[in-house]
Design a protein around this motif. Structure first.
Motif, PDB file in Angstrom:
ATOM      1  N   MET A  92       0.806  -1.216   0.000  1.00 52.79           N
ATOM      2  CA  MET A  92       0.000   0.000   0.000  1.00 52.79           C
ATOM      3  C   MET A  92       0.847   1.276   0.000  1.00 52.79           C
ATOM      4  O   MET A  92       0.842   2.038   0.969  1.00 52.79           O
ATOM      5  N   PRO A  93       1.588   1.552  -1.081  1.00 54.40           N
ATOM      6  CA  PRO A  93       2.372   2.789  -1.127  1.00 54.40           C
ATOM      7  C   PRO A  93       1.470   4.009  -0.976  1.00 54.40           C
ATOM      8  O   PRO A  93       0.480   4.150  -1.677  1.00 54.40           O
ATOM      9  N   ALA A  94       1.855   4.904  -0.051  1.00 53.26           N
ATOM     10  CA  ALA A  94       1.004   6.036   0.288  1.00 53.26           C
ATOM     11  C   ALA A  94       1.465   7.335  -0.351  1.00 53.26           C
ATOM     12  O   ALA A  94       0.659   8.224  -0.595  1.00 53.26           O
ATOM     13  N   SER A  95       2.775   7.489  -0.604  1.00 52.19           N
ATOM     14  CA  SER A  95       3.243   8.739  -1.203  1.00 52.19           C
ATOM     15  C   SER A  95       4.569   8.520  -1.910  1.00 52.19           C
ATOM     16  O   SER A  95       5.250   7.507  -1.705  1.00 52.19           O
ATOM     17  N   VAL A  96       4.912   9.497  -2.757  1.00 50.75           N
ATOM     18  CA  VAL A  96       6.151   9.453  -3.529  1.00 50.75           C
ATOM     19  C   VAL A  96       6.675  10.875  -3.667  1.00 50.75           C
ATOM     20  O   VAL A  96       5.897  11.830  -3.768  1.00 50.75           O
ATOM     21  N   THR A  97       8.002  11.031  -3.631  1.00 46.22           N
ATOM     22  CA  THR A  97       8.610  12.336  -3.864  1.00 46.22           C
ATOM     23  C   THR A  97       9.930  12.147  -4.587  1.00 46.22           C
ATOM     24  O   THR A  97      10.628  11.147  -4.383  1.00 46.22           O
ATOM     25  N   VAL A  98      10.254  13.113  -5.446  1.00 39.45           N
ATOM     26  CA  VAL A  98      11.444  12.989  -6.287  1.00 39.45           C
ATOM     27  C   VAL A  98      12.434  14.104  -5.963  1.00 39.45           C
ATOM     28  O   VAL A  98      12.042  15.239  -5.675  1.00 39.45           O
ATOM     29  N   ASP A  99      13.723  13.764  -6.001  1.00 41.80           N
ATOM     30  CA  ASP A  99      14.809  14.730  -5.878  1.00 41.80           C
ATOM     31  C   ASP A  99      15.621  14.642  -7.169  1.00 41.80           C
ATOM     32  O   ASP A  99      16.483  13.770  -7.320  1.00 41.80           O
ATOM     33  N   GLU A 100      15.309  15.536  -8.112  1.00 39.09           N
ATOM     34  CA  GLU A 100      15.983  15.492  -9.406  1.00 39.09           C
ATOM     35  C   GLU A 100      17.475  15.771  -9.292  1.00 39.09           C
ATOM     36  O   GLU A 100      18.283  15.174  -9.998  1.00 39.09           O
ATOM     37  N   GLU A 101      17.844  16.713  -8.442  1.00 39.06           N
ATOM     38  CA  GLU A 101      19.244  17.110  -8.333  1.00 39.06           C
ATOM     39  C   GLU A 101      20.125  15.951  -7.886  1.00 39.06           C
ATOM     40  O   GLU A 101      21.242  15.773  -8.382  1.00 39.06           O
TER      41      GLU A 101
END
Length: 382
Positions: A92-101
């Motif tokens: 049950m993945p609840a969230s995702v965030t990306v760090d492009e740098e």
């Protein structure tokens, strides 16, 4: 949720700069992810990331596995093209965030409330029952040059639990019987990843940048709060919703050490006496107001933020009523300039747009568009 809606996927809309019109473009992806939830966008690469909110159904699964997906966004039309997916290493993945740098992607995996019963024999030869639950995890992935998701680099498995059973009806009273991470947020300095975990009622702060997640600090909340979602303002202060206590909290955040310092907390409820669970929150870019939504009281409430980070309730707008908080509106998204707020009103199957008054924080209804079972909204500026 499947019991209400058998579709899925990600829809694409063109939104006027003032939020006055929302136009379907019919160039999204259908049934992929089947249980699309939290989204995040990498503007330089033009890649959208989405979780698929499910639990893998055992060895040799018949249904798609729990995963995180990447999609290329056409910079003219907004059309989505599937790139790849990776397993979430947690249910049950609840969230995702990306760090492009840094070329990193993070997910939080909530896990179910259900348990399994194992028959085990103790060292003394006595047979007893052992209860086991899903692991709740924080996962770090690398990113490939094209923005697609690389392999898992590290997994942090949360431990601990709260009152078992607890006062919340959620999960049959066992909402804190095992860990449940909800949100992964990168702080404005880009040095830290903040994760709210509502069972042991901890806020984890990880130092990021290397191949491993390293704990910088842990903030322990009091019993019965249930930290759920958090967001930062432009000054680096953090705001957090508490799912069980129906509160909004504010913190100072040390961008060198990653340590949180409590400032203030306020109830998110008016005269409501029924079951309520807070959901997400958004901070106005000018730093004057923070918005959050209640599931049960079913509304959006906004608070003014003083220079010292103190909170004061400033207004509310009602949303459609839900029979159960789990089916209520759970997210909302401010436009990048803070000029309007989009709310996916799930019980009504519509997306609502509200103009934001930057001086008093008030919301004025602009328009709405029908969308079946809307869950989360992410802005992509082309």
């Amino acid at each position: 949720h499947v019991d209400k809606f058998e579709g899925g996927g990600i829809d694409v809309f063109e939104v006027a700069k003032d939020g006055s019109t929302i136009t379907p473009l019919n160039n999204g992806v259908k049934d992929m992810p089947k249980r699309a939830g939290y989204l995040d966008y990498a503007p330089k690469a033009g890649i959208l990331y989405s979780v698929d909110e499910r639990k893998t159904d055992g060895r040799g699964p018949k249904k798609p596995a729990s995963c995180v997906m990447s999609f290329k966004v056409d910079q003219k039309s907004g059309k989505l093209t599937f790139l790849n997916q990776q397993p979430t290493v947690g249910a049950m993945p609840a969230s995702v965030t990306v760090d492009e740098e840094k070329g990193l992607l993070f997910t939080s995996n909530h896990g179910f409330f259900d348990h399994v019963v194992k028959a085990v024999q103790t060292a003394e030869g006595k047979w007893v029952e052992k209860f086991e639950y899903d692991d709740s995890t924080v996962v770090q992935y690398g990113l490939e040059k094209d923005g697609s998701i690389g392999e898992v680099q590290d997994v942090f498995v949360c431990t601990g639990y709260g009152t078992d059973p607890n006062d919340s009806p959620q999960g049959g009273g066992h909402a804190q019987a095992s860990p449940h991470t909800h949100i992964v947020v990168i702080d404005p300095s880009g040095k830290f990843l903040v994760v709210c975990e509502k069972a042991s009622e901890k806020v984890y702060v990880f130092r990021i940048g290397g191949p491993r997640l390293a704990i910088a600090s842990v903030y322990q909340c009091p019993p019965g709060t249930g930290p759920r979602h958090c967001a930062f303002d432009h000054k680096g202060r953090m705001f957090m919703t508490c799912e069980f206590s129906s509160e909004l909290w504010s913190f100072d955040f040390d961008s060198d050490s990653g340590v949180l310092s409590f400032i203030d907390k306020q109830s998110t409820l008016s005269d409501f006496k029924g079951r309520n669970e807070t959901a997400t929150l958004q901070v106005l870019p000018n730093g004057k107001f923070v918005y959050m939504n209640n599931r049960g009281q079913d509304d959006v409430v906004w608070f003014s933020i003083s220079d010292g980070g103190q909170l004061k309730k400033a207004g509310r707008v009602e949303l459609s009523k839900s029979d159960d908080p789990k089916d209520a509106t759970r997210c909302m998204t401010l436009s990048p300039d803070g000029g309007f707020l989009l709310v996916p009103d799930r019980p009504a199957d519509v997306i609502r747009s509200y103009a934001v008054n930057p001086d008093d924080g008030s919301l004025k209804a602009l328009t709405e568009v029908p969308v079946e079972n809307p869950v989360f909204i992410e802005f992509v500026e082309l």
